[in-house]
Design a protein around this motif. Structure first.
Motif, PDB file in Angstrom:
ATOM      1  N   ALA A 306      32.031  -9.512 -98.457  1.00 22.48           N
ATOM      2  CA  ALA A 306      31.980 -10.795 -97.758  1.00 22.48           C
ATOM      3  C   ALA A 306      30.867 -10.804 -96.712  1.00 22.48           C
ATOM      4  O   ALA A 306      30.134 -11.795 -96.552  1.00 22.48           O
ATOM      5  CB  ALA A 306      33.335 -11.081 -97.098  1.00 22.48           C
ATOM      6  N   VAL A 307      30.717  -9.661 -95.979  1.00 27.65           N
ATOM      7  CA  VAL A 307      29.658  -9.567 -94.971  1.00 27.65           C
ATOM      8  C   VAL A 307      28.288  -9.638 -95.621  1.00 27.65           C
ATOM      9  O   VAL A 307      27.366 -10.294 -95.118  1.00 27.65           O
ATOM     10  CB  VAL A 307      29.814  -8.270 -94.151  1.00 27.65           C
ATOM     11  N   ASN A 308      28.140  -8.960 -96.758  1.00 28.31           N
ATOM     12  CA  ASN A 308      26.847  -8.999 -97.463  1.00 28.31           C
ATOM     13  C   ASN A 308      26.503 -10.425 -97.906  1.00 28.31           C
ATOM     14  O   ASN A 308      25.353 -10.869 -97.796  1.00 28.31           O
ATOM     15  CB  ASN A 308      26.877  -8.065 -98.670  1.00 28.31           C
ATOM     16  N   ASP A 309      27.515 -11.145 -98.394  1.00 22.41           N
ATOM     17  CA  ASP A 309      27.266 -12.539 -98.769  1.00 22.41           C
ATOM     18  C   ASP A 309      26.835 -13.355 -97.560  1.00 22.41           C
ATOM     19  O   ASP A 309      25.904 -14.172 -97.638  1.00 22.41           O
ATOM     20  CB  ASP A 309      28.538 -13.145 -99.388  1.00 22.41           C
ATOM     21  N   GLU A 310      27.519 -13.112 -96.419  1.00 14.53           N
ATOM     22  CA  GLU A 310      27.161 -13.841 -95.199  1.00 14.53           C
ATOM     23  C   GLU A 310      25.765 -13.478 -94.733  1.00 14.53           C
ATOM     24  O   GLU A 310      24.996 -14.340 -94.277  1.00 14.53           O
ATOM     25  CB  GLU A 310      28.194 -13.530 -94.102  1.00 14.53           C
ATOM     26  N   LEU A 311      25.419 -12.179 -94.852  1.00 13.27           N
ATOM     27  CA  LEU A 311      24.082 -11.741 -94.457  1.00 13.27           C
ATOM     28  C   LEU A 311      23.009 -12.375 -95.335  1.00 13.27           C
ATOM     29  O   LEU A 311      21.941 -12.766 -94.840  1.00 13.27           O
ATOM     30  CB  LEU A 311      23.982 -10.214 -94.528  1.00 13.27           C
ATOM     31  N   ARG A 312      23.296 -12.475 -96.626  1.00 13.84           N
ATOM     32  CA  ARG A 312      22.324 -13.109 -97.521  1.00 13.84           C
ATOM     33  C   ARG A 312      22.114 -14.578 -97.145  1.00 13.84           C
ATOM     34  O   ARG A 312      20.992 -15.075 -97.106  1.00 13.84           O
ATOM     35  CB  ARG A 312      22.802 -12.978 -98.975  1.00 13.84           C
ATOM     36  N   ARG A 313      23.254 -15.259 -96.838  1.00 15.79           N
ATOM     37  CA  ARG A 313      23.121 -16.654 -96.414  1.00 15.79           C
ATOM     38  C   ARG A 313      22.367 -16.754 -95.084  1.00 15.79           C
ATOM     39  O   ARG A 313      21.532 -17.638 -94.900  1.00 15.79           O
ATOM     40  CB  ARG A 313      24.517 -17.288 -96.284  1.00 15.79           C
TER      41      ARG A 313
END
Length: 653
Positions: A306-313
């Motif tokens: 979830a954090v990686n997805d947020e970081l990508r966004r």
């Protein structure tokens, strides 16, 4: 050593040997000298060694006595005991009168004097107090109190350097009697011996021990340094421990056979139980932790995804924001350049690229000295300042710039903002020209008025000259008024010439103190004659960047007005203060003169305005113009009949 339970009486032969050693008379039969060991012991140290009375006969007995008898028997030696007070036993050993001392507690200080055999038990000291004593619970609580100890006992040496009032006793029994008689607050001595004596005296219920075991240490046979009999005792002790005799003797005198004290085995047993329980709990905890860890790992993996997805966004958003900011910076009508502390250009927008690039190369990555920025910043970017601004001509283009020094952690960057003010400068010059023409019109009108007054006076005298020449009074008047009016005309013309044709400026960086000191030389006599209280306070390290001659003229005019305002004033006072404030040099001139009225203060810098009789009104006007040409701001505060303050604000550079 600690407690170790062993089987009961098993060897009849050993018991018979012990029975032979139980009661040893004080007088022992003569034996050959080379097989006799003379051993000293304490005459009253039960249950280790003491003189007892059995059937009317005095018998020397105790654990140490039986132990050494068994040691001697196993080695083929005979023991001759000499019971005596403990202090005398030590002296006898020191003087070579005996071969050994039956039992002595090991101590580092004693080791310097004696050799010790293999330890055969662990001995400790204890604090004995009466049952109703609540104030003593440890050695530290003995401070300042009376404490009974056996003379030269280990307890005596333990306490002699403490702030304790020691009461020496011949033996531990005497020390406990002093305690029971309330002649001392506590007694310190061997724990087992004290308990044995109290049981024998039937005073067990009146005394208690506090502080736990004190200084548990090895208990052994002591001999003189280098004595060969030490090997005999070590050999015998090893033998009786191996054949079980030691256990029987310990059981007889202390109630249970031991290799180590009971607390040792009890403690180790508890530790073993605790360790086993701890390992069992640890094993269960490990299994549970392993299960929980697997769950936690899965949960963390989901969180990381979830954090990686947020970081990508977030990265996409930052990238879009960066592009937007860069577009905004490039679409503006001013130049922005950032320079690192090494002089390299980090960023330059398109506006800056158009004005500053000398050969068309991108500014980013170049040293600022390779670009037109060198004309703005010079050779030292920070220059010791946090912010500065100015105008400069880059070829035929006028540039207005502001430089800010930005400190972030250990990095010191420079941000330059600039814009093209060529057209603005032209419009400004046209406005200034227009203002000058308007001012010139007013000036011409004032000049015409000022010149007409003296010319009218001169014309009147000239017209009357043919008819009044023979009149002595007329000749006197004409000789007085005409030259004065001519001098007035000359003064007006000189001030106008100074204003109209100022000399070429020669600015230089000088200290404010040197500028003022050079002026005050001319006023020394005037100040002294008029009894003016002069106070000058100019800071040494304050610099100004001006034309020194022009600023001298400005300050002289201000001081002349101040001194004239002090005439006929009681307690005239003139104060000159120079200091640095926020990157500027400030010179303040304050007087307690007649002051300036509210309606006149707004006109003092206008040409030909004067409240003084005979004044031209050009002095402060010219001074104001010279100050402006040097970038100096003048501010005047005045209260009528109170005084005037003139504040000059100089540029530091």
């Amino acid at each position: 050593m600690g407690f170790q339970l062993r089987p009961g009486w098993r060897r009849v032969t050993i018991v018979l040997c012990l029975v032979m050693a139980v009661a040893q008379p004080l007088a022992i039969a003569d034996i050959p000298e080379n097989k006799v060991l003379v051993v000293a012991g304490d005459e009253n140290f039960p249950p280790y060694e003491f003189i007892d009375e059995i059937n009317g006969a005095k018998v020397y007995r105790g654990f140490n006595v039986d132990l050494l008898q068994a040691v001697a028997l196993s080695c083929g030696y005979e023991i001759r005991f000499r019971p005596m007070p403990w202090a005398e036993a030590l002296r006898a050993l020191d003087n070579g009168e005996v071969d050994a001392v039956a039992g002595m507690k090991y101590d580092a200080e004693r080791e310097k004097r004696y050799d010790f055999s293999e330890a055969y038990m662990i001995n400790s000291q204890a604090i004995f107090v009466l049952k109703d004593m609540q104030a003593i619970a440890s050695l530290d609580d003995l401070t300042g109190r009376k404490v009974a100890v056996q003379q030269d006992d280990i307890a005596y040496h333990r306490l002699k350097n403490r702030p304790v009032e020691l009461v020496p006793a011949a033996d531990q029994e005497e020390a406990l009697r002093l305690l029971l008689g309330r002649k001392v607050d506590a007694a310190v001595g061997n724990k087992l011996t004290g308990q044995y004596i109290l049981q024998r005296m039937k005073n067990v219920d009146e005394v208690k021990t506090v502080g736990g075991a004190i200084d548990p240490e090895r208990y052994a046979v002591a001999v003189r340094k280098g004595s060969p009999v030490l090997a005999v005792f070590n050999k015998g002790l090893q033998a009786i421990k191996q054949n079980g005799t030691y256990d029987k003797l310990y059981a007889k005198w202390f109630g249970e056979p031991v290799d180590y004290p009971a607390w040792y085995y009890k403690r180790n047993f508890k530790l073993a139980l605790f360790g086993a329980g701890f390992l069992f709990i640890l094993a269960i905890a490990f299994v549970l932790a392993n299960l929980l860890l697997k769950r936690e790992v899965k949960r963390r993996v989901r969180q990381l995804e979830a954090v990686n997805d947020e970081l990508r966004r977030t990265n996409k958003y930052i990238e879009r924001a960066h592009k937007y900011q860069e577009k905004m910076l490039n679409s503006g009508y001013s130049g922005i350049v950032t320079i690192g502390q090494d002089g390299g250009i980090k960023f330059a927008n398109q506006y800056a690229q158009r004005y500053l690039a000398r050969d068309g190369r991108p500014l980013a990555g170049l040293d600022y000295t390779e670009t037109a920025l060198a004309d703005l910043l010079g050779n030292c970017p920070p220059c010791g300042m946090e912010r500065w601004a100015g105008e400069v001509m880059l070829g035929r283009v006028g540039i207005e710039y502001t430089v800010d020094v930005l400190q972030v952690d250990d990095e010191r960057d420079i941000i330059v903002h600039f814009r093209d003010i060529t057209q603005e400068k032209q419009l400004r010059e046209e406005i200034i020209k227009k203002d000058k023409l308007e001012a010139l019109g007013k000036l011409v009108a004032c000049i015409a008025h000022e010149l007409r007054n003296p010319l009218t006076s001169i014309k009147t005298f000239v017209e009357l000259l043919p008819t009044k020449y023979d009149n002595p009074l007329f000749r006197k008047k004409i000789s007085e008024f005409v030259p004065r009016e001519i001098e007035r005309l000359n003064s007006i013309v000189n001030d106008l010439l100074t204003y109209a044709h100022p000399r070429t400026q020669a600015r230089e960086q000088i200290t404010l103190k040197s500028l003022v000191d050079g002026i005050m030389v001319f006023f020394a006599d005037t100040v002294a004659k008029k009894n003016i209280d002069l106070q000058v306070d100019i800071a040494d390290a304050v610099f100004v960047y001006v034309d020194m001659q022009q600023m001298k003229q400005v300050i002289i005019n201000i001081l002349l007005n101040a001194i004239q305002a002090l005439e006929e004033r009681p307690s005239p006072r003139l104060q000159i203060v120079g200091e640095g404030q926020d990157g500027y040099a400030i010179l303040t001139i304050t007087d307690n003169g007649v002051g300036i009225s509210r309606e006149n203060i707004n006109h003092i810098f206008e040409p030909f305005f004067s409240t003084k009789s005979g004044g031209t009104g050009l002095g402060l006007f010219v001074s104001y113009q010279l100050a402006k040409q040097n970038g100096v701001d003048i501010a005047v505060e005045s209260v009528e009949n109170v005084g005037t303050k003139v504040r000059l604000k100089f540029p530091a550079k």
